[in-house]
Design a protein around this motif. Structure first.
Motif, PDB file in Angstrom:
ATOM      1  N   UNK A  40       0.831  -1.210   0.000  1.00  0.00           N
ATOM      2  CA  UNK A  40       0.000   0.000   0.000  1.00  0.00           C
ATOM      3  C   UNK A  40       0.866   1.262   0.000  1.00  0.00           C
ATOM      4  N   UNK A  41       1.908   1.306   0.837  1.00  0.00           N
ATOM      5  CA  UNK A  41       2.760   2.486   0.902  1.00  0.00           C
ATOM      6  C   UNK A  41       3.553   2.680  -0.386  1.00  0.00           C
ATOM      7  N   UNK A  60       3.981   6.314  -5.088  1.00  0.00           N
ATOM      8  CA  UNK A  60       3.894   6.628  -6.517  1.00  0.00           C
ATOM      9  C   UNK A  60       2.789   7.650  -6.780  1.00  0.00           C
ATOM     10  N   UNK A  61       1.674   7.484  -6.092  1.00  0.00           N
ATOM     11  CA  UNK A  61       0.545   8.387  -6.307  1.00  0.00           C
ATOM     12  C   UNK A  61       0.858   9.800  -5.811  1.00  0.00           C
ATOM     13  N   UNK A 119       1.279  13.278  -8.133  1.00  0.00           N
ATOM     14  CA  UNK A 119       0.383  14.430  -8.009  1.00  0.00           C
ATOM     15  C   UNK A 119       0.959  15.532  -7.112  1.00  0.00           C
ATOM     16  N   UNK A 120       1.969  15.211  -6.301  1.00  0.00           N
ATOM     17  CA  UNK A 120       2.563  16.210  -5.422  1.00  0.00           C
ATOM     18  C   UNK A 120       1.751  16.494  -4.179  1.00  0.00           C
ATOM     19  N   UNK A 121       0.748  15.685  -3.884  1.00  0.00           N
ATOM     20  CA  UNK A 121      -0.080  15.909  -2.706  1.00  0.00           C
ATOM     21  C   UNK A 121      -0.929  14.675  -2.433  1.00  0.00           C
ATOM     22  N   UNK A 122      -1.502  14.623  -1.215  1.00  0.00           N
ATOM     23  CA  UNK A 122      -2.476  13.588  -0.875  1.00  0.00           C
ATOM     24  C   UNK A 122      -3.862  14.084  -1.274  1.00  0.00           C
ATOM     25  N   UNK A 123      -4.620  13.245  -1.939  1.00  0.00           N
ATOM     26  CA  UNK A 123      -5.881  13.700  -2.521  1.00  0.00           C
ATOM     27  C   UNK A 123      -7.102  13.292  -1.706  1.00  0.00           C
ATOM     28  N   UNK A 124      -7.133  12.061  -1.194  1.00  0.00           N
ATOM     29  CA  UNK A 124      -8.325  11.581  -0.497  1.00  0.00           C
ATOM     30  C   UNK A 124      -8.160  11.701   1.017  1.00  0.00           C
ATOM     31  N   UNK A 125      -9.271  11.584   1.709  1.00  0.00           N
ATOM     32  CA  UNK A 125      -9.257  11.653   3.173  1.00  0.00           C
ATOM     33  C   UNK A 125      -8.534  10.453   3.768  1.00  0.00           C
ATOM     34  N   UNK A 126      -8.675   9.281   3.135  1.00  0.00           N
ATOM     35  CA  UNK A 126      -7.993   8.097   3.627  1.00  0.00           C
ATOM     36  C   UNK A 126      -6.482   8.212   3.522  1.00  0.00           C
ATOM     37  N   UNK A 184       7.322   2.261   6.832  1.00  0.00           N
ATOM     38  CA  UNK A 184       6.946   3.665   7.019  1.00  0.00           C
ATOM     39  C   UNK A 184       8.155   4.591   6.879  1.00  0.00           C
ATOM     40  N   UNK A 185       9.324   4.162   7.406  1.00  0.00           N
ATOM     41  CA  UNK A 185      10.531   4.965   7.217  1.00  0.00           C
ATOM     42  C   UNK A 185      10.924   5.046   5.742  1.00  0.00           C
ATOM     43  N   UNK A 186      10.768   3.939   5.043  1.00  0.00           N
ATOM     44  CA  UNK A 186      11.075   3.929   3.614  1.00  0.00           C
ATOM     45  C   UNK A 186      10.146   4.878   2.858  1.00  0.00           C
ATOM     46  N   UNK A 187       8.901   4.942   3.265  1.00  0.00           N
ATOM     47  CA  UNK A 187       7.937   5.842   2.614  1.00  0.00           C
ATOM     48  C   UNK A 187       8.312   7.308   2.849  1.00  0.00           C
ATOM     49  N   UNK A 188       8.633   7.666   4.101  1.00  0.00           N
ATOM     50  CA  UNK A 188       9.010   9.049   4.418  1.00  0.00           C
ATOM     51  C   UNK A 188      10.305   9.436   3.702  1.00  0.00           C
ATOM     52  N   UNK A 189      11.282   8.542   3.689  1.00  0.00           N
ATOM     53  CA  UNK A 189      12.535   8.830   3.002  1.00  0.00           C
ATOM     54  C   UNK A 189      12.329   9.007   1.508  1.00  0.00           C
ATOM     55  N   UNK A 190      11.415   8.214   0.925  1.00  0.00           N
ATOM     56  CA  UNK A 190      11.125   8.352  -0.495  1.00  0.00           C
ATOM     57  C   UNK A 190      10.507   9.704  -0.820  1.00  0.00           C
ATOM     58  N   UNK A 191       9.640  10.202   0.066  1.00  0.00           N
ATOM     59  CA  UNK A 191       9.072  11.533  -0.139  1.00  0.00           C
ATOM     60  C   UNK A 191      10.162  12.603  -0.046  1.00  0.00           C
TER      61      UNK A 191
END
Length: 425
Positions: free
Chosen positions: A269-270, A275-276, A280-287, A306-313
């Motif tokens: 999921x992360x 990628x999403x 788009x450069x932002x979070x779009x949905x409430x979820x 979660x650390x991998x996700x933050x580092x990727x951003x």
């Protein structure tokens, strides 16, 4: 049996009334005596019940997540009291009580459905015995007995004798084939649902009694459905197969959109969310905002995914905010190592200085040091070392060394020597 059915009439009467109302709708389309009319009435009853149980399902998900967060504490208790099973059980129950969790929360939907299952079983059993029950009068009873699903009557069972099946205007072979296929599908769907939960949506790195319980349920429930399914009427098999398929689809949706932290489903999921968001450069949905907000709030307690996700951003020039939004960041943020220690991604590596040659050390010129503008480049030595100056004249004075350090005499210390005291002679 009639006494038990009358005792539970408070649930059998509403269930029979709902079936009759659905039968009126589908009977107008397919005919009153059609198996499709009665079969779809049962399916619609399942959907209605499961919609009513959605709040309970949400509560079950929250309780399951709470159990997941307790797994590290449960592991500590296991290791601390590994030789004392009674004390281990007492500490586990104390932990459940303090946190308000319930290890049997995964069984709540099944327990909530059991009254409806019991009521439907008695309704269909009464139809098989040619007895009216609840809102099903004699005319509806005759119509239900004529209804067949794939050649098998709604009230027929796998264990019925040939005479019982013949009385329902059907073939024993057809009834057993249809019921056997439905029992296999019912057990297989139950097994796949539980296996999907164990392999994708559970953190299997921590072995706890909760994990053992879930693994046991994965094998016990399908066997139970197979054993008891041979005594279920075809109508009840339709009910249970439909509710298993609903549960499987509902769980697939939850795993795909709101996975358990630390599970393989969360890693997938992360990865999709990264990628999403970077596209788009932002979070779009409430979820999406809720997921990012929860990850940011964890801080140093984030797991590997979660650390991998933050580092990727951060590498993409984005920064996750405490409210779940993502903004562009001009300053490159810090990344985290596997143990959660923040490290600057842009910090330069420390380089070892180059070793200088002997002539460079003597001339005092550093390797790679830029010369001042307009300074002529010369290979001649302009400065002489201090120890290359002529020594004082006198007895024993050595000749000055040209461009080199004077070596210390044997038996003397290097550096300036203490003057000798004059002889008494």
């Amino acid at each position: 049996m009639d006494t038990i059915a009358s005792f539970f009439s408070f649930i059998t009467t509403p269930v029979s009334w709902v079936i009759v109302q659905f039968h009126k709708v589908y009977g107008a389309l397919f005919g009153d005596d059609s198996g499709w009319a009665w079969g779809l009435s049962i399916v619609s009853l399942v959907i209605l019940i499961r919609i009513c149980l959605i709040p309970l399902f949400v509560k079950q998900i929250k309780a399951t997540r709470a159990m997941q967060t307790l797994q590290p504490e449960m592991k500590k208790i296991q290791e601390r009291y590994k030789n004392d099973k009674q004390r281990q059980s007492e500490e586990m129950m104390k932990l459940y009580k303090e946190t308000g969790t319930n290890p049997l929360s995964s069984c709540l939907p099944i327990l909530a459905q059991s009254p409806f299952f019991f009521a439907l079983y008695h309704v269909l059993n009464s139809i098989a015995n040619n007895d009216t029950i609840g809102s099903i009068n004699q005319s509806l009873l005759d119509s239900a007995q004529k209804a067949h699903i794939f050649g098998a009557p709604l009230a027929a069972k796998f264990t019925d004798s040939s005479s019982d099946v013949t009385a329902l205007d059907a073939s024993l072979t057809t009834v057993r084939i249809v019921t056997a296929v439905m029992i296999v599908l019912m057990s297989a769907s139950q097994f796949y649902t539980q296996r999907q939960l164990m392999t994708k949506n559970v953190d299997t790195t921590v072995k706890t009694p909760f994990m053992q319980q879930q693994k046991m349920l994965m094998y016990v429930f399908p066997v139970m459905f197979a054993v008891f399914g041979i005594n279920f009427p075809v109508g009840v098999l339709v009910y249970w197969l439909t509710t298993n398929v609903w549960t499987m689809g509902q769980q697939m949706y939850v795993i795909h959109n709101n996975p358990t932290p630390g599970s393989k489903a969360q890693a997938s999921y992360l990865e999709r969310l990264h990628k999403h968001v970077t596209h788009h450069g932002k979070t779009r949905s409430r979820g999406e905002k809720a997921i990012v907000k929860a990850i940011v709030a964890k801080g140093r307690d984030r797991n590997e995914f979660e650390r991998k996700f933050i580092n990727g951003l951060n590498k993409a020039g984005l920064a996750a905010q405490p409210d779940g939004t993502v903004i562009k960041s001009e300053v490159q943020a810090t990344t985290q190592t596997e143990d959660g220690t923040p490290t600057s991604a842009a910090a330069p590596k420390r380089q070892q200085p180059k070793r200088q040659s002997k002539s460079q050390r003597q001339s005092g010129t550093a390797t790679g040091a830029p010369k001042a503008a307009g300074e002529p480049t010369s290979l001649k030595k302009t400065d002489e070392p201090e120890d290359a100056k002529p020594a004082a004249s006198g007895k024993g004075a050595s000749k000055p060394a040209s461009g080199t350090r004077s070596k210390a005499q044997s038996g003397q210390r290097k550096g300036p020597q203490r003057p000798k005291s004059p002889s008494k002679k």
